[in-house]
Design a protein around this motif. Structure first.
Motif, PDB file in Angstrom:
ATOM      1  N   TYR A   1      27.749  60.326  41.449  1.00  0.00           N
ATOM      2  CA  TYR A   1      29.517  59.678  40.637  1.00  0.00           C
ATOM      3  C   TYR A   1      28.689  59.386  39.698  1.00  0.00           C
ATOM      4  O   TYR A   1      27.322  58.247  39.657  1.00  0.00           O
TER       5      TYR A   1
ATOM      6  N   LYS B   1      43.577  54.897  41.110  1.00  0.00           N
ATOM      7  CA  LYS B   1      43.073  54.468  40.043  1.00  0.00           C
ATOM      8  C   LYS B   1      43.726  55.455  38.746  1.00  0.00           C
ATOM      9  O   LYS B   1      43.693  54.641  38.262  1.00  0.00           O
TER      10      LYS B   1
ATOM     11  N   GLU C   1      45.522  62.166  33.234  1.00  0.00           N
ATOM     12  CA  GLU C   1      43.872  62.739  34.052  1.00  0.00           C
ATOM     13  C   GLU C   1      44.069  63.532  35.274  1.00  0.00           C
ATOM     14  O   GLU C   1      44.085  64.927  34.842  1.00  0.00           O
TER      15      GLU C   1
ATOM     16  N   ASP D   1      38.112  59.244  27.562  1.00  0.00           N
ATOM     17  CA  ASP D   1      38.036  59.309  29.393  1.00  0.00           C
ATOM     18  C   ASP D   1      36.513  58.170  29.878  1.00  0.00           C
ATOM     19  O   ASP D   1      35.529  59.258  29.705  1.00  0.00           O
ATOM     20  N   GLY D   2      36.784  57.120  30.028  1.00  0.00           N
ATOM     21  CA  GLY D   2      35.271  56.966  31.160  1.00  0.00           C
ATOM     22  C   GLY D   2      34.137  55.980  29.604  1.00  0.00           C
ATOM     23  O   GLY D   2      33.520  56.021  29.621  1.00  0.00           O
TER      24      GLY D   2
ATOM     25  N   TYR E   1      39.150  59.672  44.409  1.00  0.00           N
ATOM     26  CA  TYR E   1      39.453  58.199  44.035  1.00  0.00           C
ATOM     27  C   TYR E   1      40.686  58.576  44.923  1.00  0.00           C
ATOM     28  O   TYR E   1      41.392  58.450  44.325  1.00  0.00           O
TER      29      TYR E   1
ATOM     30  N   GLY F   1      31.060  58.218  37.345  1.00  0.00           N
ATOM     31  CA  GLY F   1      32.178  56.910  36.803  1.00  0.00           C
ATOM     32  C   GLY F   1      32.583  57.362  35.735  1.00  0.00           C
ATOM     33  O   GLY F   1      34.079  56.828  35.122  1.00  0.00           O
ATOM     34  N   SER F   2      32.191  58.757  35.607  1.00  0.00           N
ATOM     35  CA  SER F   2      33.325  58.769  34.619  1.00  0.00           C
ATOM     36  C   SER F   2      33.352  60.815  35.032  1.00  0.00           C
ATOM     37  O   SER F   2      33.592  61.176  34.746  1.00  0.00           O
ATOM     38  N   LEU F   3      35.322  60.490  34.995  1.00  0.00           N
ATOM     39  CA  LEU F   3      36.318  61.138  35.349  1.00  0.00           C
ATOM     40  C   LEU F   3      35.611  62.529  34.931  1.00  0.00           C
ATOM     41  O   LEU F   3      35.330  63.627  35.567  1.00  0.00           O
TER      42      LEU F   3
ATOM     43  N   ASN G   1      33.374  56.653  44.631  1.00  0.00           N
ATOM     44  CA  ASN G   1      32.682  55.279  44.794  1.00  0.00           C
ATOM     45  C   ASN G   1      32.282  54.881  45.765  1.00  0.00           C
ATOM     46  O   ASN G   1      33.644  54.128  46.332  1.00  0.00           O
TER      47      ASN G   1
END
Ligand code: P6P
Length: 335
Positions: free
Chosen positions: A241, A275, A281, A116-117, A261, A243-245, A208
């Protein structure tokens, strides 16, 4: 603190279930092995020619990074040959991966986001593997989609690996959340964070904000609330943040934070269901969060209560400190 490897910890956990066959423990060993091998590649991605993207587009419509492909194929290889799994659902595969007839079919179904990410790898940002394990429910000998399409509250196990400044494996089987840090010099995951609980008060929010204009009113009002000194329950929150869960969630799990999100209506880029994917996830992250004293919601429904309808189902995800997540639900109710 006594040095305890993940293998020793898994065996200790297994002893709590006298009837345990050891199959589940073996499955966790397989995942830990895959994590070590992926960590090795991720940590040298910049050196090997493994960086960058393939010319493939996955089921999500996303460009498949070379590391995605490597992680996905490695996990499928190890899990399908291990004899503990009946089916695998991967974010990278449109349909479930069945077990080849030459191999033993086990009693667990694994859903996973192999890396992920990964779009962040080029910038050396931490990425992660997320996994969710259900017990087989289908009546047939072989696994089926039904074994993966189960509610998050029925998970036997959920966990993630974060490939960051160190490699950590964090997992829960429903009796607390435990973190293991990889000692690359001996190739062992060592217990470093036993019984993780999300600290109070919540100090961080992760979202975000580039999507702000496209959120519903309740979400806008909630994020504005977090910024108002005299109203927020603690001093103005810090926005973090990545941007990588896995990275955002892991930091909030250890420091206290809320990750959002939400759905957005960004014209042709709109994400009406959010998303993030439920099976790969949201559900595993939600199980871990709740086991650590937190909570996870779509805004109107507890993540762990959602009956999945299809493998690649997306959901809005708001997860972290329970007080704050429940406050978000209240903002949404009031609109
Ligand atoms: P955005 C990474 O692509 C990912 O799936 C999650 O790891 C991360 O939380 C999210 O997307 C970031 O999305 O739209 O903020 O770049």
């Amino acid at each position: 603190m006594k040095i305890k490897t993940i293998e020793q910890h898994i065996l200790d956990q297994q002893r709590k279930f006298p009837g345990a066959s050891g199959e589940f423990s073996g499955l966790l060993y397989d995942i830990a092995l895959a994590a070590k091998m992926i960590a090795k590649q991720v940590n040298r991605a910049g050196l090997a020619n493994i960086l960058g993207s393939t010319d493939e587009i996955n089921i999500q419509g996303e460009v498949v990074q070379k590391m995605d492909k490597y992680a996905n194929e490695l996990l499928i290889n190890i899990l399908t040959h291990g004899g503990k799994v009946c089916a695998i659902a991967s974010e990278e595969n449109e349909n479930i991966v069945e077990i080849h007839e030459d191999y033993l079919v086990g009693k667990y179904a694994v859903s996973m986001d192999p890396l992920d990410g990964s779009s962040n790898i080029g910038a050396n940002v931490s990425v992660g593997t997320i996994f969710s394990i259900h017990r087989k429910v289908g009546k047939g000998y072989r696994g089926s989609e039904e074994d993966c399409l189960q509610k998050g509250s029925h998970q036997a196990c959920a966990g993630y690996v974060i490939y960051g400044s160190s490699t950590m494996l964090v997992y829960t089987t429903g009796t607390g959340v435990h973190g293991f840090t990889l000692d690359p010099s001996v190739g062992e995951f060592i217990l470093s964070h036993e019984n993780i609980h999300i600290p109070e008060p919540c100090k961080i929010y992760s979202v975000n904000e580039g999507n702000y204009n496209y959120w519903n009113e309740g979400t806008k009002k909630y994020v504005n609330y977090l910024k108002e000194v005299d109203k927020a329950s603690v001093r103005p929150y810090t926005l973090r943040y990545i941007g990588s869960l896995v990275s955002d969630f892991h930091r909030n799990l250890l420091y206290g934070g809320i990750f959002l999100y939400p759905a957005d209506h960004k014209k042709d880029l709109s994400k009406p269901e959010g998303k993030l994917r439920l099976l790969f996830e949201a559900a595993p992250i939600a199980f871990i969060a709740e086991q650590a004293g937190g909570y996870a919601t779509t805004g109107t429904q507890r993540i762990l209560d959602i009956e999945p309808e299809h493998l690649h189902q997306r959901v809005p995800l708001v997860v972290g400190n329970k007080t704050e997540v429940l406050r978000y639900e209240d903002f949404l109710r009031r609109g």
